[in-house]
Scaffold this active site. Structure first.
Site, PDB file in Angstrom:
ATOM      1  N   GLU A   1       1.037  -0.302  -4.929  1.00  0.00           N
ATOM      2  CA  GLU A   1       0.097   0.765  -5.253  1.00  0.00           C
ATOM      3  C   GLU A   1       0.876   2.080  -5.292  1.00  0.00           C
ATOM      4  O   GLU A   1       1.224   2.637  -4.255  1.00  0.00           O
ATOM      5  CB  GLU A   1      -1.014   0.856  -4.211  1.00  0.00           C
ATOM      6  CG  GLU A   1      -2.033   1.941  -4.540  1.00  0.00           C
ATOM      7  CD  GLU A   1      -2.512   2.720  -3.326  1.00  0.00           C
ATOM      8  OE1 GLU A   1      -3.520   3.413  -3.458  1.00  0.00           O
ATOM      9  OE2 GLU A   1      -1.868   2.650  -2.258  1.00  0.00           O
TER      10      GLU A   1
ATOM     11  N   ASP B   1       0.823  -1.208   0.000  1.00  0.00           N
ATOM     12  CA  ASP B   1       0.000   0.000   0.000  1.00  0.00           C
ATOM     13  C   ASP B   1       0.858   1.258   0.000  1.00  0.00           C
ATOM     14  O   ASP B   1       1.893   1.318   0.668  1.00  0.00           O
ATOM     15  CB  ASP B   1      -0.899  -0.014   1.247  1.00  0.00           C
ATOM     16  CG  ASP B   1      -1.816   1.186   1.322  1.00  0.00           C
ATOM     17  OD1 ASP B   1      -2.666   1.323   0.426  1.00  0.00           O
ATOM     18  OD2 ASP B   1      -1.683   1.985   2.273  1.00  0.00           O
TER      19      ASP B   1
END
Length: 503
Positions: free
Chosen positions: A258, A228
């Protein structure tokens, strides 16, 4: 890949059980890996997990008013992973390493406000603040890791409890090095995102998180990690973390990051600096889908312009929607609903166009203030299964009209009797037709639309050509009506009622 959650999954701690029960049907349509939500203990038991509190608590200890996470207990998590592995489905862990939230106590420390629009600029004088930065994890009692966190282990926070002021406060001190230099340059320096920002320049922090990566690989039989918010923390640290994983859990884990940036040069450069060991989500492709779907006369031929799928397909994870882009997500992105099945056929059925990820909210529907049913008229499972059965062989593109594009796959003898497929889509409000070639070996076959939006049959001529129709603002997926396992595809009844126990 299947993303196994959406933003508004019920806060009932039953989600690991739901996913466990859904695994057989997901595998049956062709899902090979499942990205699950952050399973570490978060700020409260109803949180989606991106406000990580304790990396080493997977729903095992009484902390933050609950033993389990929003998704369930550690025992239920382990059972779900075991079921997935037994069915040949790999599990990708969602690792939230950038920040910590819901500290156990406040600390007095020296800090300075910075400009939220340019974090390089200090906007005041150094001052003492009271920051929520003390983490002692009493509920875990030192199990798995004895590391406790204090303000020295963070670069910044966003709240001064002393004055009850919200602002970005950068911590100051003899051993503080300031913002990481190897992060995204948006807002001058995008090291700080939210909560207490973890400082990976601190040896204790690096050692603890490296240890955690090795630990979770031993606790759970995983197939990889989804990282993340990687644009917000040290690139150098993530590179070291990946090397550590390769040396401890092995080099076969699939790793995807991400990095939310609609810029091919930036994303490609990041992949190269990671030695091509990491893939990234194709943010540009989602942006193109949004822009084209919302435009009055969007040009479908430009759908792959500037995308990882086109330029670096081996490191591209493609998607149509996810928890962040859905309504209520942090990166909400407008996408006209008619375009969703077009998007999925583009990412699922094409050759050498990245690794597709199917969103939970599209397959099972979404809860929340504006609940929605499964997308694609409930036929997304058929598109996924069509990939498994027929998306093989040479590809021919027909990107020759702004509002109607298509492509064919010739099929391969090793898959479903060399069946192949033809895809045609339009964003116009009228019917469209296109003459496409599927290969002379298909001569004489009668093809029909799997999605049943375009009626009739297309007879393939002796040279392999057929004239394929598609309905207004839709997609048609044509396959030989007598292809091997076509009856399985046509008769597919996918159980999309994942909440049946509550109905």
């Amino acid at each position: 890949m299947f993303q196994g959650f959406e933003w508004f999954v019920p806060k009932d701690q039953k989600h690991w059980q739901r996913l466990r029960d859904a695994i057989p049907s997901l595998k049956a349509i062709g899902v090979d890996n499942m990205w699950i939500p952050p399973g570490c203990k978060a700020g409260w038991h109803g949180s989606n997990g991106y406000d990580t509190y304790d990396l080493y608590d997977l729903g095992e200890f009484e902390q933050k008013d609950s033993r389990g996470t929003k998704w369930g207990t550690k025992a239920e998590l382990v059972e779900m992973v075991h079921t997935a592995n037994a069915h040949g489905v790999g599990i990708l862990w969602d690792a939230v390493l950038n920040h910590k939230a819901a500290a156990d106590y406040t600390e007095r420390c020296l800090a300075v406000k910075v400009d939220p629009k340019d974090r390089r600029k200090e906007t005041g004088k150094p001052q003492e603040i009271e920051a929520w930065t003390g983490f002692d994890f009493k509920g875990r009692g030192g199990t798995y890791s004895s590391m406790k966190y204090n303000w020295n282990h963070f670069t910044a926070t966003d709240y001064d409890a002393k004055t009850q002021t919200n602002a970005i406060y950068k911590f100051l001190g003899r051993d503080k090095k300031g913002w990481s230099k190897d992060v995204d340059d948006e807002l001058g320096n995008y090291d700080y995102l939210m909560f207490a920002d973890v400082d990976f320049s601190q040896p204790e922090v690096r050692d603890d998180v490296l240890k955690w990566g090795e630990w979770i690989g031993k606790e759970l039989s995983l197939g990889g990690i989804r990282f993340d918010a990687i644009k917000h923390y040290s690139e150098d640290f993530l590179r070291d973390f990946i090397r550590h994983l390769d040396q401890t859990v092995g080099t076969n884990w699939f790793l995807v990051g991400e990095y939310w940036r609609d810029d091919l040069e930036v994303l490609s450069g990041y992949i190269k600096r990671m030695g091509n060991r990491i893939s990234l989500f194709d943010v540009r492709l989602v942006g193109n889908m949004s822009r084209i779907s919302m435009a009055r006369r969007g040009d479908l031929r430009k759908i792959f312009d500037g995308t990882l799928a086109l330029h670096r397909p081996a490191n591209a994870v493609t998607f149509v929607r996810n928890h962040d882009t859905q309504e209520g997500g942090s990166l909400e992105t407008a996408l006209d609903p008619y375009f969703i099945p077009l998007g999925y056929t583009l990412i699922l059925l094409r050759a050498h166009s990245g690794y597709p990820c199917v969103f939970y909210g599209d397959l099972y529907g979404m809860k929340g203030p504006r609940a929605t049913p499964p997308s694609c008229g409930g036929k997304l499972a058929q598109i996924v299964l069509a990939r498994t059965l027929y998306a093989y062989g040479h590809q021919t593109d027909y990107f020759d009209q702004a509002h109607c594009i298509g492509f064919t796959r010739a099929g391969h003898p090793s898959h479903s009797s060399h069946a192949g497929l033809a895809v045609l889509m339009t964003n116009a409000h009228t019917y469209a037709y296109k003459r496409m070639n599927v290969g002379a070996h298909h001569a004489g076959e009668r093809w029909t639309d799997v999605l049943r939006g375009a009626w009739g049959e297309v007879v393939i001529d002796r040279m392999g050509w057929g004239t394929f129709p598609v309905g207004p603002r839709s997609v048609a997926l044509w396959v030989n009506r007598n292809a091997e396992r076509r009856d399985v595809l046509d008769g597919l009844v996918f159980d999309d009622d994942i909440y049946k126990e509550e109905n």
